[in-house]
Design an enzyme around this catalytic site. Structure first.
Site, short mmCIF file in Angstrom:
data_model
loop_
_atom_site.label_atom_id
_atom_site.label_comp_id
_atom_site.label_asym_id
_atom_site.label_seq_id
_atom_site.Cartn_x
_atom_site.Cartn_y
_atom_site.Cartn_z
N ARG A 109 47.36 46.71 42.62
CA ARG A 109 45.72 45.48 43.18
C ARG A 109 45.08 46.13 43.29
O ARG A 109 44.56 47.34 44.30
CB ARG A 109 46.38 44.74 44.02
CG ARG A 109 44.95 44.35 44.71
CD ARG A 109 45.72 42.85 46.53
NE ARG A 109 46.43 41.33 45.35
CZ ARG A 109 46.22 40.66 45.12
NH1 ARG A 109 45.77 40.55 46.52
NH2 ARG A 109 47.11 39.58 44.71
N HIS A 136 44.73 37.92 36.79
CA HIS A 136 45.80 37.97 37.80
C HIS A 136 46.83 37.30 37.44
O HIS A 136 47.31 36.65 37.43
CB HIS A 136 44.90 36.72 38.87
CG HIS A 136 46.28 37.11 40.03
ND1 HIS A 136 46.93 37.92 40.29
CD2 HIS A 136 45.62 36.58 41.28
CE1 HIS A 136 47.76 38.21 41.21
NE2 HIS A 136 47.04 36.98 42.25
N GLN A 139 50.34 35.56 38.88
CA GLN A 139 50.01 34.73 39.22
C GLN A 139 49.78 33.36 38.14
O GLN A 139 50.00 32.22 38.63
CB GLN A 139 48.45 34.54 40.33
CG GLN A 139 47.75 33.30 40.29
CD GLN A 139 49.03 32.54 42.20
OE1 GLN A 139 48.84 33.95 42.94
NE2 GLN A 139 49.69 31.42 42.16
N ASP A 225 40.18 28.41 43.11
CA ASP A 225 40.34 29.35 43.99
C ASP A 225 39.18 29.23 44.67
O ASP A 225 38.04 28.24 44.88
CB ASP A 225 40.38 30.44 42.96
CG ASP A 225 40.65 31.35 43.19
OD1 ASP A 225 41.25 32.07 44.38
OD2 ASP A 225 40.90 33.03 42.35
N CYS A 265 45.70 29.57 43.73
CA CYS A 265 47.16 30.50 43.97
C CYS A 265 47.27 30.84 45.57
O CYS A 265 47.95 31.63 45.77
CB CYS A 265 46.26 31.48 43.54
SG CYS A 265 44.37 32.32 44.24
N ARG A 293 56.00 33.23 42.81
CA ARG A 293 55.57 34.50 42.37
C ARG A 293 56.99 35.60 42.68
O ARG A 293 56.70 36.31 41.37
CB ARG A 293 54.30 34.91 43.29
CG ARG A 293 53.20 34.22 43.57
CD ARG A 293 52.46 35.07 42.33
NE ARG A 293 52.03 35.81 42.21
CZ ARG A 293 51.30 36.73 42.95
NH1 ARG A 293 50.39 36.38 43.82
NH2 ARG A 293 50.99 38.19 42.14
N1 NVA Z 1 40.14 35.35 43.13
C1 NVA Z 1 41.03 35.57 44.18
C2 NVA Z 1 42.22 35.74 44.58
C3 NVA Z 1 42.79 35.64 45.51
C4 NVA Z 1 44.60 35.73 45.42
C5 NVA Z 1 40.17 37.41 44.44
O1 NVA Z 1 39.97 37.84 43.37
O2 NVA Z 1 40.29 37.35 45.57
N1 CP Z 2 48.05 34.69 45.22
C1 CP Z 2 48.02 35.90 45.51
O1 CP Z 2 47.45 36.47 44.59
O2 CP Z 2 47.70 35.80 47.05
P1 CP Z 2 47.88 37.07 47.76
O3 CP Z 2 46.37 37.74 48.18
O4 CP Z 2 47.66 37.44 49.27
O5 CP Z 2 48.47 38.70 47.72
#
Ligand code: NVA
Ligand code: CP
Length: 310
Positions: A109, A136, A139, A225, A265, A293
């Protein structure tokens, strides 16, 4: 596996797999989830190690990958920027060369997609995108499986995206192109989808709407989101103003199909991108979505490490 090994697959974007591979993964997920629910041991990844690299915060991604890998008999190493040499400017290419000599699969990540691509280019083992600024895919894999579980095939359906043209939106766009559904998108001005980032040329799978209510009309699934994704915190105040009308509320759900689902998500901000009555209401499947997930990622890791079973 060695760099350049043509049998090795990474999962860096949704478009890294084809429609037939998704059909296979959804079927494997169903079987793997059923075994989990039956307390049946299934450990095809004994002696395999997953390294997880987090340069951004996480709850679901961390727990789902870690629990999933242990359930399959493997083990997990967790690295963050702060507690590894990644935070002290060791080149990502060197980190990839070293880490991939010791583990069997890597989940990352991070911020820019180019960073995960550079890691993958120097990795001996499969690399999975656990979220970047641009995509992502794990997800959306879970979201699609959740839709299929509740409503059947996704092809021919309509998914409404309300909110930021962000990593989730880009990934939905790739999924619509590959799996043959229509994506309705409504974003505030200045936060539009970027077709070039998604690398999607097929405009026929997308319809753009200025008004989020119009995007939700007739949708089988309404999804949104956070207004401010990780890495964009400096824009938070501005976004609170710009996104005010992009809150999924009961009125938006009312113009969707009567059996429409709601997904997010997570983490969610009730009263911002979604009204409490929607996320906590009867059409919301967000807890199934979060649980899934783990099941889809178990199927994904099994596929990347062992290929097709049976
Ligand atoms: N779009 C959000 C998703 C979090 C799971 C982010 O990137 O923070
Ligand atoms: N939806 C998702 O990826 O959650 P986290 O940021 O908690 O991993």
């Amino acid at each position: 596996m060695k760099p350049g090994d043509t049998l090795m697959k990474h999962y860096l974007q949704f478009k890294d797999l084809r429609a037939q591979e998704y059909a296979y993964l959804f079927e494997r997920t169903r079987e793997i989830k059923q075994r989990f629910k039956n307390y049946e041991k299934y450990q095809p990844l004994v002696d395999r190690t997953l390294a997880m690299i987090f340069e951004k915060a996480s709850t679901r991604t961390r727990v789902s990958f870690e629990a999933g890998m242990y359930q399959m008999g493997g083990s997990v190493v967790n690295l963050t920027t702060g507690d590894s040499q990644l935070g002290r400017a060791e080149p990502i290419e060197d980190s990839a060369r070293v880490i991939s000599r010791m583990v069997d699969i890597v989940m990352i990540r991070t911020f820019e997609q180019t960073k995960i691509e550079r890691f993958a280019a120097h990795s001996r083992v499969p690399v999975i995108n656990g979220l970047t600024n641009e995509f992502h895919p794990c997800q959306i894999l879970a979201d699609l499986f959740t839709f299929i579980e509740h409503r059947g095939a996704i092809a021919g359906r309509t998914v409404a995206w309300v909110g930021d043209g962000n990593n989730m939106a880009n990934t939905w766009l790739q999924a619509a192109d590959i799996l043959g559904f229509t994506l309705h998108v409504s974003t505030p001005s200045g936060y539009e989808l970027d077709f070039d980032v998604a690398g999607v040329k097929n405009r026929a799978c997308v319809k753009l709407f200025d008004n989020p209510l119009d995007a939700c009309r007739g949708a089988d699934l309404v999804t949104t989101d956070v207004w401010t994704s990780m890495g964009y915190e400096a824009e938070n105040e501005r976004r609170l103003v710009d996104f005010e009308k992009w809150c999924v509320d009961a009125e938006m759900m009312a113009v969707a199909r009567s059996d429409a689902l709601f997904m997010h998500c997570l983490p969610a901000h009730r009263g911002e991108e979604v009204a409490a009555e929607v996320i906590d209401g009867p059409q919301s499947v967000v807890w199934d979505e979060a649980e899934n997930r783990m099941h889809v990622q178990k199927a994904l890791m099994e596929y990347l490490l062992l290929g097709r079973i049976g």
